[in-house]
Design an enzyme around this catalytic site. Structure first.
Site, PDB file in Angstrom:
ATOM      1  N   PRO A   1       2.311   4.136   8.859  1.00 52.30           N
ATOM      2  CA  PRO A   1       2.214   2.691   8.627  1.00 52.30           C
ATOM      3  C   PRO A   1       3.507   2.083   8.093  1.00 52.30           C
ATOM      4  O   PRO A   1       4.137   2.627   7.179  1.00 52.30           O
ATOM      5  CB  PRO A   1       1.087   2.575   7.596  1.00 52.30           C
ATOM      6  CG  PRO A   1       0.256   3.791   7.804  1.00 52.30           C
ATOM      7  CD  PRO A   1       1.222   4.871   8.181  1.00 52.30           C
ATOM      8  N   CYS A   2       3.876   0.937   8.657  1.00 49.33           N
ATOM      9  CA  CYS A   2       5.096   0.237   8.221  1.00 49.33           C
ATOM     10  C   CYS A   2       4.787  -0.865   7.211  1.00 49.33           C
ATOM     11  O   CYS A   2       5.698  -1.567   6.771  1.00 49.33           O
ATOM     12  CB  CYS A   2       5.810  -0.364   9.432  1.00 49.33           C
ATOM     13  SG  CYS A   2       4.898  -1.710  10.232  1.00 49.33           S
ATOM     14  N   THR A   3       3.526  -0.993   6.814  1.00 52.17           N
ATOM     15  CA  THR A   3       3.076  -2.136   6.009  1.00 52.17           C
ATOM     16  C   THR A   3       3.937  -2.370   4.775  1.00 52.17           C
ATOM     17  O   THR A   3       4.251  -3.511   4.438  1.00 52.17           O
ATOM     18  CB  THR A   3       1.614  -1.905   5.569  1.00 52.17           C
ATOM     19  OG1 THR A   3       0.846  -1.529   6.704  1.00 52.17           O
ATOM     20  CG2 THR A   3       1.046  -3.159   4.947  1.00 52.17           C
TER      21      THR A   3
ATOM     22  N   LEU B   1       7.025  -1.293   4.345  1.00 51.58           N
ATOM     23  CA  LEU B   1       8.444  -1.169   4.649  1.00 51.58           C
ATOM     24  C   LEU B   1       8.998  -2.344   5.431  1.00 51.58           C
ATOM     25  O   LEU B   1      10.193  -2.619   5.366  1.00 51.58           O
ATOM     26  CB  LEU B   1       8.694   0.114   5.465  1.00 51.58           C
ATOM     27  CG  LEU B   1       8.248   1.430   4.829  1.00 51.58           C
ATOM     28  CD1 LEU B   1       8.441   2.572   5.816  1.00 51.58           C
ATOM     29  CD2 LEU B   1       9.010   1.698   3.541  1.00 51.58           C
TER      30      LEU B   1
END
Length: 394
Positions: free
Chosen positions: A78-80, A82
């Site tokens: 997950p890039c949430t 970043l």
């Protein structure tokens, strides 16, 4: 481009944080065989079950005790925490911090390759803490690692999407995967000027501006909602000049077949499909990685420089426990035939951007110090007037 005819045995794959299967679809097209998928979100699970019905699907990496005996482990985590559109809490945030479970699983596993994908912002966020954590964990486990920032447009899709691809191995040289190809970049003169993508949820500090392409499709936005970008179609009449692409257009711009996420409608509202697509890995990018994993190439060490610990992360680098180096390669490993934006989306079938969205964006834009063509502002104004019924349909 690697010669896949020389491959004798297809590599096997375990896909963690699988999303809607962008990585797996690209790797399968490169000749690999997926043995396990792991994904927790129900709408994404519905898509995976529809397209990969014969592959075991585990529902939570936190309860995955061991990895199967495979050649490749992938983790588009997950890039949430970043991404610039997310919470930016960093690599140890609640969502992005789930990557720690990958390293726990690798303690007792011996894949030939590990592949990670995530947003460009993790190179800079909190002085690159996320990248330092990732490569330090690989070094601790005895891996040599390499990463490269790539732009999805090199695969031929009209979406300006920059993502970090990290490859690590205990037995092989990841430089032969990531640095064997370098095509430069497509010159600006080859992009058409008939359409520009932008994000109507921005307007204060940025536009997400992209010529002959959509800006990065993403799961969130500056307003905290998953949404489509918009497109300014130059020289189109009012009502057709400021439009939003269809979800099927977005699917194609990520390399999927049109309708790929329809199965999510069994468990979720239609808007969720934008988040699914925005979180996905471009299929063509994973296909390039897969072809090179199957058949690593040669790389040129010219221009590599020692990268002192604590330095800013460049757009490409490699390292191990003993050394780190920056690598002078571009964002385009290969160059495929380019699909122009208006070849993928039909403005006549697109939805006009709503009056509220247009006026909100235009108001923010006028108050900002952003630079943009005067013609664009005029088009926004005319579109608003059209949506208010002040301009007759001509």
């Amino acid at each position: 481009m690697p010669n896949l005819d020389a491959i004798t045995r297809p590599l096997t794959v375990a896909g963690l944080f699988a999303g809607i299967g962008g990585v797996e679809l690209g790797l399968q097209a490169a000749g690999m065989q997926t043995k396990l998928l792991c994904e927790w979100w129900e709408p994404a699970q519905a898509v995976l079950n529809h397209h990969f019905p014969d592959i075991p699907l585990h529902d939570d990496i936190q309860t995955l005790k061991t990895l199967p005996d495979v050649d490749v482990v992938t983790a588009g985590f997950p890039c949430t925490d970043l991404s610039q559109a997310g919470r930016t809490e960093g690599i140890h945030g609640k969502a992005s911090g789930m990557i720690k479970h990958l390293f726990e699983l690798l303690e007792d596993a011996s894949p030939r390759w590990v592949v990670i994908e995530n947003v460009r912002n993790m190179l800079a966020l909190d002085r690159g803490t996320a990248m330092e954590y990732l490569v330090s964990q690989f070094e601790r486990l005895g891996y040599t690692w390499a990463y490269r920032l790539v732009d999805s447009r090199f695969t031929g899709v009209p979406q300006r999407r920059q993502r970090v691809i990290l490859v690590a191995s205990r037995t092989d040289d990841p430089r032969a995967v990531l640095f064997a190809d370098d095509a430069g970049e497509r010159p600006d003169s080859e992009y058409k000027e008939d359409a520009y993508g932008f994000y109507w949820t921005e307007g204060n500090t940025g536009l997400g501006w992209a010529q002959d392409a959509l800006p990065t499709l993403k799961g969130g936005s500056g307003l905290g909602i998953p949404s489509s970008p918009a497109v300014w179609v130059r020289n189109a009449p009012p009502g057709r000049s400021i439009v939003t692409p269809r979800i099927e257009d977005a699917e194609e711009m990520q390399g999927f077949s049109r309708g790929w996420t329809e199965a999510a409608l069994e468990v979720a509202r239609p808007g969720v499909r934008w988040k699914l697509i925005g979180n996905a890995v471009t299929v063509g990018v994973s296909n390039w990685v897969g072809r090179r994993l199957q058949l690593p190439g040669r790389f040129d060490e010219t221009g590599q420089l020692i990268l002192p610990r604590g330095s800013k992360w460049p757009t490409a680098a490699w390292g191990s426990t003993s050394e780190r180096w920056s690598v002078p390669v571009g964002l385009w490993p290969e160059e495929h035939d380019y699909q122009h934006l208006l070849e993928v989306m039909n403005p006549e079938e697109a939805t006009p951007l709503s009056l509220r969205a247009t006026m909100g964006f235009h108001t923010r834009l006028l108050k900002s110090r952003l630079r943009y063509p005067a013609e664009f502002s005029i088009a926004l104004k005319e579109h608003s007037e059209f949506m208010q019924g002040l301009v007759p349909l001509g």
